[in-house]
Design a protein around this motif. Structure first.
Motif, PDB file in Angstrom:
ATOM      1  N   LEU A  90     -11.487 -79.313  43.898  1.00  0.00           N
ATOM      2  CA  LEU A  90     -11.527 -79.249  42.437  1.00  0.00           C
ATOM      3  C   LEU A  90     -10.101 -79.312  41.920  1.00  0.00           C
ATOM      4  CD1 LEU A  90     -14.104 -76.469  41.524  1.00  0.00           C
ATOM      5  CD2 LEU A  90     -13.902 -78.693  40.414  1.00  0.00           C
ATOM      6  N   GLU A  91      -9.842 -80.224  41.042  1.00  0.00           N
ATOM      7  CA  GLU A  91      -8.470 -80.394  40.596  1.00  0.00           C
ATOM      8  C   GLU A  91      -8.236 -79.692  39.257  1.00  0.00           C
ATOM      9  OE1 GLU A  91      -7.167 -84.390  41.215  1.00  0.00           O
ATOM     10  OE2 GLU A  91      -5.468 -84.053  39.848  1.00  0.00           O
ATOM     11  N   TYR A  92      -7.374 -78.707  39.271  1.00  0.00           N
ATOM     12  CA  TYR A  92      -6.948 -78.045  38.030  1.00  0.00           C
ATOM     13  C   TYR A  92      -5.422 -78.050  37.998  1.00  0.00           C
ATOM     14  CZ  TYR A  92     -11.691 -76.100  37.737  1.00  0.00           C
ATOM     15  OH  TYR A  92     -13.045 -75.938  37.661  1.00  0.00           O
ATOM     16  N   SER A  93      -4.863 -78.168  36.797  1.00  0.00           N
ATOM     17  CA  SER A  93      -3.412 -78.015  36.678  1.00  0.00           C
ATOM     18  C   SER A  93      -3.121 -76.519  36.537  1.00  0.00           C
ATOM     19  CB  SER A  93      -2.912 -78.757  35.438  1.00  0.00           C
ATOM     20  OG  SER A  93      -3.373 -78.078  34.287  1.00  0.00           O
ATOM     21  N   ALA A  94      -1.849 -76.151  36.737  1.00  0.00           N
ATOM     22  CA  ALA A  94      -1.477 -74.739  36.583  1.00  0.00           C
ATOM     23  C   ALA A  94      -1.802 -74.261  35.160  1.00  0.00           C
ATOM     24  CB  ALA A  94       0.006 -74.558  36.893  1.00  0.00           C
ATOM     25  N   ASP A  95      -1.779 -75.165  34.180  1.00  0.00           N
ATOM     26  CA  ASP A  95      -2.076 -74.785  32.793  1.00  0.00           C
ATOM     27  C   ASP A  95      -3.562 -74.521  32.561  1.00  0.00           C
ATOM     28  OD1 ASP A  95       0.527 -74.889  32.110  1.00  0.00           O
ATOM     29  OD2 ASP A  95       0.452 -76.927  31.289  1.00  0.00           O
ATOM     30  N   GLU A  96      -4.369 -74.871  33.533  1.00  0.00           N
ATOM     31  CA  GLU A  96      -5.807 -74.576  33.414  1.00  0.00           C
ATOM     32  C   GLU A  96      -6.173 -73.279  34.152  1.00  0.00           C
ATOM     33  OE1 GLU A  96      -7.915 -78.864  32.828  1.00  0.00           O
ATOM     34  OE2 GLU A  96      -6.793 -78.607  34.710  1.00  0.00           O
ATOM     35  N   VAL A  97      -5.151 -72.552  34.545  1.00  0.00           N
ATOM     36  CA  VAL A  97      -5.345 -71.244  35.183  1.00  0.00           C
ATOM     37  C   VAL A  97      -4.637 -70.200  34.317  1.00  0.00           C
ATOM     38  CG1 VAL A  97      -4.923 -69.838  37.239  1.00  0.00           C
ATOM     39  CG2 VAL A  97      -5.353 -72.307  37.491  1.00  0.00           C
ATOM     40  N   LEU A  98      -5.357 -69.147  33.963  1.00  0.00           N
ATOM     41  CA  LEU A  98      -4.765 -68.064  33.170  1.00  0.00           C
ATOM     42  C   LEU A  98      -4.846 -66.781  33.990  1.00  0.00           C
ATOM     43  CD1 LEU A  98      -3.749 -66.957  30.366  1.00  0.00           C
ATOM     44  CD2 LEU A  98      -6.165 -66.521  29.840  1.00  0.00           C
ATOM     45  N   VAL A  99      -3.703 -66.134  34.202  1.00  0.00           N
ATOM     46  CA  VAL A  99      -3.685 -64.884  34.970  1.00  0.00           C
ATOM     47  C   VAL A  99      -3.889 -63.720  33.995  1.00  0.00           C
ATOM     48  CG1 VAL A  99      -2.294 -63.413  36.474  1.00  0.00           C
ATOM     49  CG2 VAL A  99      -2.212 -65.905  36.733  1.00  0.00           C
ATOM     50  N   THR A 100      -4.831 -62.853  34.330  1.00  0.00           N
ATOM     51  CA  THR A 100      -5.227 -61.789  33.391  1.00  0.00           C
ATOM     52  C   THR A 100      -5.136 -60.407  34.043  1.00  0.00           C
ATOM     53  OG1 THR A 100      -7.511 -62.131  34.107  1.00  0.00           O
ATOM     54  CG2 THR A 100      -6.813 -63.300  32.117  1.00  0.00           C
ATOM     55  N   CYS A 101      -5.231 -59.377  33.208  1.00  0.00           N
ATOM     56  CA  CYS A 101      -5.226 -58.001  33.721  1.00  0.00           C
ATOM     57  C   CYS A 101      -6.628 -57.703  34.258  1.00  0.00           C
ATOM     58  CB  CYS A 101      -4.858 -57.016  32.613  1.00  0.00           C
ATOM     59  SG  CYS A 101      -3.250 -57.336  31.901  1.00  0.00           S
ATOM     60  N   GLY A 102      -6.941 -58.228  35.409  1.00  0.00           N
ATOM     61  CA  GLY A 102      -8.277 -58.085  35.993  1.00  0.00           C
ATOM     62  C   GLY A 102      -9.227 -59.110  35.396  1.00  0.00           C
ATOM     63  N   ALA A 103     -10.338 -59.324  36.095  1.00  0.00           N
ATOM     64  CA  ALA A 103     -11.358 -60.244  35.591  1.00  0.00           C
ATOM     65  C   ALA A 103     -11.893 -59.772  34.242  1.00  0.00           C
ATOM     66  CB  ALA A 103     -12.506 -60.349  36.596  1.00  0.00           C
ATOM     67  N   LEU A 104     -11.897 -58.447  34.047  1.00  0.00           N
ATOM     68  CA  LEU A 104     -12.463 -57.911  32.793  1.00  0.00           C
ATOM     69  C   LEU A 104     -11.721 -58.436  31.573  1.00  0.00           C
ATOM     70  CD1 LEU A 104     -13.237 -54.198  33.719  1.00  0.00           C
ATOM     71  CD2 LEU A 104     -14.799 -56.129  33.461  1.00  0.00           C
ATOM     72  N   GLU A 105     -10.405 -58.516  31.673  1.00  0.00           N
ATOM     73  CA  GLU A 105      -9.656 -59.057  30.531  1.00  0.00           C
ATOM     74  C   GLU A 105     -10.005 -60.532  30.345  1.00  0.00           C
ATOM     75  OE1 GLU A 105      -5.949 -60.723  28.476  1.00  0.00           O
ATOM     76  OE2 GLU A 105      -5.671 -60.364  30.589  1.00  0.00           O
ATOM     77  N   GLY A 106     -10.097 -61.247  31.454  1.00  0.00           N
ATOM     78  CA  GLY A 106     -10.420 -62.674  31.380  1.00  0.00           C
ATOM     79  C   GLY A 106     -11.785 -62.915  30.754  1.00  0.00           C
ATOM     80  N   LEU A 107     -12.739 -62.072  31.123  1.00  0.00           N
ATOM     81  CA  LEU A 107     -14.092 -62.218  30.558  1.00  0.00           C
ATOM     82  C   LEU A 107     -14.069 -61.966  29.049  1.00  0.00           C
ATOM     83  CD1 LEU A 107     -16.113 -60.317  33.330  1.00  0.00           C
ATOM     84  CD2 LEU A 107     -16.584 -62.676  32.593  1.00  0.00           C
ATOM     85  N   LEU A 108     -13.387 -60.890  28.650  1.00  0.00           N
ATOM     86  CA  LEU A 108     -13.380 -60.555  27.223  1.00  0.00           C
ATOM     87  C   LEU A 108     -12.612 -61.611  26.413  1.00  0.00           C
ATOM     88  CD1 LEU A 108     -14.374 -58.529  25.124  1.00  0.00           C
ATOM     89  CD2 LEU A 108     -12.243 -57.281  25.384  1.00  0.00           C
ATOM     90  N   ASP A 109     -11.476 -62.071  26.936  1.00  0.00           N
ATOM     91  CA  ASP A 109     -10.728 -63.133  26.242  1.00  0.00           C
ATOM     92  C   ASP A 109     -11.635 -64.346  26.023  1.00  0.00           C
ATOM     93  OD1 ASP A 109      -8.429 -61.591  26.480  1.00  0.00           O
ATOM     94  OD2 ASP A 109      -7.546 -62.780  28.096  1.00  0.00           O
TER      95      ASP A 109
END
Ligand SMILES: Cc1ncc(COP(=O)(O)O)c(C=O)c1O
Length: 393
Positions: A90-109
């Protein structure tokens, strides 16, 4: 202090977590000297892997303790993208990855970025309680879609729900918390296709990707439509670092843009030294694979002990084979108790914490979730002996 607190209306319908109640009863019993066994929490109790610990310590020692780039250090985002390329093509650029404070932050965002008040969101049932409650916080009308008795995604039920009214978003999770089941590849593919056909966004929480014991490869939902799937993942479970708060979201650039915007105003960045530690670990495939394998072996040994000692307990019904994560999710109806009755009495009478099924949806109120994440084999056996005594009465 204001005389009356006018709670924000977005909190309406959001249920407080019932889990806390159990941990509070457990703590009170422990304070009285009761030897409480917790099969409650979804947390692997092993120490931080030395390679990761050293990498984090080095980040502290070299002063990498300041804000990082808001989206996460680019080397970590690239290492994550590389892993998806190598593992899933699967090809993603680094800009298509967001590092979050745990998955929980990522889910809420993700939910705050994409859900409007009144939007319809479908969530598998049972599921990790945060999905429905975070969607409600974002204003969604949530419909829970029961899984099959073997805890696969029920595509027929999802299809009916789509036909009634196409949802804005669908949330799935495989391997699954609370069941420890793995959705079949064909059901994951079918749900991704349904979402694409109806122009609904699919969120796939894949936090237990590495903790599967059936020997088969993980099915990443993104492989079926990378442009319509948002993958949420975490370092918490696989690397036994729940308290260090590091997760990530992967999404095609047009979906990532609004998610990133919410993240920007939510937090400055995920903790920098932890990002550095995860990046160094992920970039060293030997170290990363070694840690995962060790954790998987520990958990698989515990799972076998749990299946030997807990599965045969009178009144427990297993309609499937738990194959992943930390969890077993038996039905306890034949003991004459509902899930909540069972969990509360078991804790009060025998000092064993389990979580009732009603904490994970509405379809399985007579089940309980048993976690082996924080109990070594001897404690699992001891808990099984106490539960056996408990159901005899
Ligand atoms: C399915 C699922 N997603 C997300 C999380 C939270 O992960 P994190 O610790 O990365 O926030 C959990 C934790 O129990 C979980 O079970």
């Amino acid at each position: 202090m204001p005389k009356t607190v006018k709670t924000a209306s977005r909190l309406q319908g959001v249920s407080p977590s019932g889990l806390r109640e159990f941990f509070e009863i457990g703590s009170k019993l422990a304070a009285k000297g009761v030897d409480v066994i917790s099969l409650g929490i979804g947390d692997l109790d092993l120490p931080l892997p030395p390679f990761l610990g050293d990498a984090i310590a080095d980040a502290f020692a070299t002063g990498q303790t300041h804000y990082s780039s808001n989206a996460g250090i680019v080397e970590l985002r690239q290492a994550i993208a590389d892993r998806y390329q190598e593992t899933y093509n699967l090809e993603y650029s680094a800009d298509e990855v967001l590092v979050t404070c745990g998955a929980l932050e990522g889910l809420l965002d993700t939910m705050l970025a994409l859900i409007n008040p009144g939007d319809r969101v479908l969530v598998q049932d049972p599921a990790f309680g945060y999905f429905a409650n975070q969607a409600k916080l974002a204003g969604a009308e949530v419909e829970l879609i029961p899984m099959t008795s073997s805890f696969d995604l029920d595509i027929d039920k999802f299809r009916i729900a789509f036909e009634q009214k196409p949802p804005k978003m669908v949330i799935i999770n495989s391997p699954c918390n609370p069941t420890g089941s793995i959705a079949s590849t064909q059901s994951v593919k079918a749900i991704v296709e349904l979402a694409s056909d109806y122009d609904s966004i699919l969120i796939s929480d894949e936090c237990y990707e590495f903790l599967r014991f059936d020997g088969s490869p993980h099915t990443c939902a993104g492989t079926f439509d990378r442009d319509n799937v948002i993958i949420v993942n975490s370092f918490s479970k696989a690397l036994a670092m729940t308290g260090l708060r590091l997760g990530y979201v992967i999404a095609p650039v047009n979906l990532m843009r609004p998610i990133y915007q919410v993240h920007q105003y939510n937090t400055a960045c995920a903790p920098t030294p932890i990002q550095v530690g995860a990046m160094k670990t992920l970039s060293n495939p030997r170290a990363f694979k070694g840690i995962i394998e060790q954790h998987r072996n520990v958990l698989n040994d515990r799972r076998k002990v749990a299946l030997e000692s807990i599965k045969p307990i009178k009144g427990f019904t297993f309609t499937y084979e738990p194959m992943a994560g930390f969890y077993l999710f038996p039905n306890v109806e034949k003991t004459g108790m509902s899930g909540p009755e069972f969990a509360i009495s078991l804790l009060e009478e025998k000092g064993v914490i389990v979580v009732p099924g009603d904490q994970f949806g509405v379809a399985y109120p007579n089940n309980i979730r048993i976690s082996i994440g924080s109990a070594p084999p001897n404690r699992i056996r001891e808990a099984a002996a106490r539960i056996t005594e408990f159901v005899k009465k």
